[in-house]
Design a protein around this motif. Structure first.
Motif, mmCIF file in Angstrom:
data_model
loop_
_atom_site.group_PDB
_atom_site.id
_atom_site.type_symbol
_atom_site.label_atom_id
_atom_site.label_comp_id
_atom_site.label_asym_id
_atom_site.label_seq_id
_atom_site.Cartn_x
_atom_site.Cartn_y
_atom_site.Cartn_z
ATOM 1 N N ASP A 234 0.868 -1.182 0.000
ATOM 2 C CA ASP A 234 0.000 0.000 0.000
ATOM 3 C C ASP A 234 0.908 1.237 0.000
ATOM 4 O OD1 ASP A 234 -1.618 2.151 0.538
ATOM 5 O OD2 ASP A 234 -2.806 1.131 2.071
ATOM 6 N N ALA A 255 -0.282 -6.134 0.876
ATOM 7 C CA ALA A 255 -1.485 -5.307 0.783
ATOM 8 C C ALA A 255 -1.637 -4.831 -0.664
ATOM 9 C CB ALA A 255 -1.363 -4.119 1.722
ATOM 10 N N MET A 262 -9.366 -4.013 -5.775
ATOM 11 C CA MET A 262 -8.979 -5.199 -5.007
ATOM 12 C C MET A 262 -9.178 -6.447 -5.873
ATOM 13 S SD MET A 262 -7.820 -6.302 -2.103
ATOM 14 C CE MET A 262 -7.939 -4.815 -1.091
ATOM 15 N N SER A 289 -7.945 -9.001 0.756
ATOM 16 C CA SER A 289 -7.768 -7.888 1.708
ATOM 17 C C SER A 289 -7.477 -8.378 3.132
ATOM 18 C CB SER A 289 -9.022 -7.000 1.704
ATOM 19 O OG SER A 289 -10.160 -7.777 2.023
ATOM 20 N N ASP A 290 -7.698 -9.654 3.402
ATOM 21 C CA ASP A 290 -7.435 -10.196 4.748
ATOM 22 C C ASP A 290 -6.033 -10.802 4.868
ATOM 23 O OD1 ASP A 290 -10.029 -9.590 5.547
ATOM 24 O OD2 ASP A 290 -10.799 -11.528 4.845
#
Ligand code: FES
Length: 442
Positions: A234, A255, A262, A289-290
């Protein structure tokens, strides 16, 4: 295994990790919005000021302690026009001296590493002990004036910290602990002494050393030159912290950049992170995303069984890149399982050239054999790849260096994502314009 079933009992709150790396955001310093003048990147006059007021006043990274295991082991490292010998003594301490013979100035050793019982100059065989004392001058009786003053190489300050050796060209340099403050608390929890050499490369780059420091001080360039990393980290939600002389940013790894949608499938680079952690991506049932959080939980649960002690690190450190600039010239990415460090050294005479040292270290799990030390490689920019991401970083630097010398370019126009660049140059200015005094003395 179903990593989604791992429960939060393994979670470690950053605040609960004793004296671990602080995570709180430091207040932004007031640094203004002025341009950073371009001339400092190519002016010989500014280069001279840097030499007199920065390089000869600060602590500098010299090498790794594990290259100095035995008495007589030495590291010979160059900085600008100087060269320094750092030597393990018989009593286990280290000493540092200028790498030159007091007779007619010959270098005692070439840059690199080795072991010596004594340092004998290759020219007329003046011989120095490991402690720098001049022990033998052939035909001493022909020197009617006697031996050189002091009969020893000038002792330079040197210390070992966190598995690295540091030296200074200034006999009156401030104490190392004051210089490095507050980074001891930040970096010691990573225990780099448990990590072994993985890469040791020096590349000659056609740019000023600060052009390189700047390049590794912001993530703004990720969307421009590292498009593949948008599915790996990110680059937007990055915490920036400026301290006295040093600064850092914290980048979430594993990330997805908010600049892209996503994905529904695990991107290849994140797949690799999972495999490296010991997870089986094929069995992963969570959302992309997890993954970052689940990698943290997995490493927290299984690290000890893998021989990896993460107990002093908070959960975010198990995935993320904590990246520090140690003033003036060390950029270091610290991770739970490895350290990737760049040392940026000025050329002796040309402000448009520099030496870029890539030092990488990997965690050796407890019980595993310590790997053989990698060999040092040295080459010019473009002669060999240094890896996709670093090749991308290196690509623009010579053209930036050339463009900055245009009469139509007044200086760097810096945005908020590049705050560390502004901070780095403020510290540099403090050293330069207060005649070698540290910024804390202002
Ligand atoms: Fe070293 Fe002469 S220059 S012995």
């Amino acid at each position: 295994m179903d990593v989604k079933r791992v429960v939060d009992v393994f979670r470690v709150d950053p605040e609960s990790v004793g004296n671990g790396t602080p995570t709180e955001r430091a207040p932004d310093p007031e640094l203004g919005t002025d341009i950073i003048p371009a001339a400092r990147y190519y002016s010989p006059d500014f280069m001279k000021l840097e030499w007199e007021r920065v390089w000869t006043k600060v602590w500098l990274l010299g090498g790794r302690s594990d290259d100095l295991k035995e008495p007589g082991d030495y590291i010979c490292t160059d900085i600008g026009k100087e060269s320094v010998l750092i030597v393990r003594q018989a009593d286990g301490s280290i000493r540092a001296f200028p790498n030159l013979c007091l007779h007619r100035g010959n270098r005692l050793r070439p840059e690199g590493r080795g072991n010596a019982e004594k340092f004998q100059c290759m020219y007329h065989h003046w011989t120095y002990g490991l402690d720098g004392k001049l022990e033998h001058i052939p035909d001493l009786c022909t020197f009617v004036q006697g031996g050189p003053d002091g009969m020893k190489l000038t002792p330079l300050p040197c210390v070992e910290w966190n598995s690295f050796v540091w030296f200074s060209l200034d006999p009156k340099v401030e104490p190392f602990d004051d210089f490095i403050d507050p980074l001891k608390r930040h970096l010691e929890p990573y225990h780099p002494e448990r990590m072994a050499w993985m890469r040791d490369i020096t590349v000659e780059w056609d740019c000023n050393w600060k052009t390189s420091v700047d390049a590794f001080s912001e993530t703004y360039h990720v969307q421009g030159i590292h498009p593949q990393l948008k599915w790996y980290l990110d680059d937007v939600n990055v915490q920036i912290d400026c301290y006295g002389k040093h600064n850092r940013y914290l980048i979430p790894f594993a990330a997805i950049s908010p600049r892209v949608a996503m994905p529904s499938q695990i991107p290849p680079a994140i797949h690799e992170i999972m495999v490296h952690a010991g997870m089986d991506p094929a069995e992963y049932e969570g959302r992309v995303s997890d993954i970052r959080r689940d990698v943290q939980l997995f490493k927290r649960e299984h690290g000890a069984a893998q021989g990896k002690d993460y107990s002093e690190l908070n959960d975010e450190q198990l995935t993320d890149d904590y990246h520090y600039t140690i003033f003036p010239n060390v950029s270091v990415n610290v991770h739970a399982d490895d350290v990737m460090l760049f040392r940026q050294r000025p050329h002796a005479t040309d402000p448009n050239k520099m030496y870029y040292d890539i030092w990488m270290f990997g965690l050796v799990p407890e019980g595993e054999e310590w790997p053989e030390r990698v060999r040092h490689q040295r080459f010019k920019h473009g002669d060999k790849t240094i890896g996709q991401v670093l090749d991308q970083d290196a690509f623009n630097l010579p053209t930036v260096q050339t463009g900055m010398q245009s009469d139509f370019f007044p200086g760097l126009h810096i945005g908020d994502q590049e705050l560390r660049i502004r901070h780095f140059h403020k510290v540099l200015d403090d050293y330069i314009y207060t005649h070698g005094k540290g910024p804390d003395d202002l």
